[in-house]
Design an enzyme around this catalytic site. Structure first.
Site, PDB file in Angstrom:
ATOM      1  N   VAL A 154       0.852  -1.196   0.000  1.00 31.90           N
ATOM      2  CA  VAL A 154       0.000   0.000   0.000  1.00 31.90           C
ATOM      3  C   VAL A 154       0.885   1.243   0.000  1.00 31.90           C
ATOM      4  O   VAL A 154       1.717   1.431   0.887  1.00 31.90           O
ATOM      5  CB  VAL A 154      -0.943   0.006   1.217  1.00 31.90           C
ATOM      6  N   LYS A 155       0.670   2.062  -0.998  1.00 31.01           N
ATOM      7  CA  LYS A 155       1.478   3.270  -1.187  1.00 31.01           C
ATOM      8  C   LYS A 155       0.710   4.473  -0.656  1.00 31.01           C
ATOM      9  O   LYS A 155      -0.440   4.701  -1.030  1.00 31.01           O
ATOM     10  CB  LYS A 155       1.760   3.420  -2.683  1.00 31.01           C
TER      11      LYS A 155
END
EC number: 2.2.1.2
Length: 215
Positions: free
Chosen positions: A83-84
């Site tokens: 998850v960015k």
């Protein structure tokens, strides 16, 4: 140093994957928008192509609650989704929460060492300093990578450094020398890494010599 490809284009990903050098993929909303496809559908396609290597997918929300919710949804797509999140106070809160649930995270848009240090302290798996964008405004992008790497070594910080906004082969070489764990680069730069005029000349000469020998 490992190599990620920075794209949401499946054909580019397939080409890099076939070379046997692909260690991961990074995407962002801009890259996905260029493809004109459903975000989650494209992520599933990418994960099917690359197997179990990291695939970074960015949240759209700007508030911590929204980032956490979106991050959990993205993590459900495949076990290798990272998850960015953007480097903001809300982003740090989201990273702290997601990390507690063993969801890997990549804090993006890093432009100074303190941002990287805070992201690591919050539990980020990766930090992504943007080299090219700093160079664009006359600042030292590569120096940033080197400084972050030194800080992480001094304090025994396990967070990995992804050199991002990589524009050319010199960036790749210098990122490796500066201590980046990973460089995420577009396909055209990956292909340029394989090229040198003397390599081309050598191939042409070998072929010419072979043809003469067959006459």
């Amino acid at each position: 140093m490992r190599f990620f490809i920075d794209t949401a284009n499946v054909e580019d990903i397939k080409k890099a994957h076939k070379m046997g050098i692909l260690d991961g993929v990074t995407t962002n909303p801009s890259l996905v928008a260029k493809e004109g496809v459903d975000f989650h559908t494209r992520l599933r396609e990418i994960c099917e192509i690359v197997g179990d290597v990291s695939v970074s997918a960015e949240v759209i929300a700007l508030d911590a609650e929204g980032m956490i919710r979106e991050g959990k949804e993205l993590a459900q797509i495949a076990p290798n989704i990272t998850v960015k999140v953007p480097m903001t106070p809300a982003g740090l809160e989201a990273v702290a929460a997601l990390s507690k649930e063993n969801i890997t995270t990549n804090v993006t848009l890093i432009f100074n060492p303190n941002q990287a240090l805070l992201a690591a302290r919050a539990g980020a798996t990766y930090v992504s300093p943007f080299l090219g964008r700093l160079d664009d405004i006359g600042q030292d992008g590569m120096g940033l990578v080197e400084t972050i790497a030194q800080i992480f070594v001094i304090h025994d910080i396990p967070t990995q450094i992804i050199a991002a906004s990589v524009r050319n082969p010199v960036h790749v070489t210098n990122a490796a020398l500066a201590g980046a764990d990973i460089a995420t680069i577009p396909l055209n730069v990956i292909e340029s890494l394989t090229q040198h005029p003397l390599t081309t000349q050598g191939i042409e000469r070998f072929l010419a010599d072979w043809e003469k020998a067959q006459q």
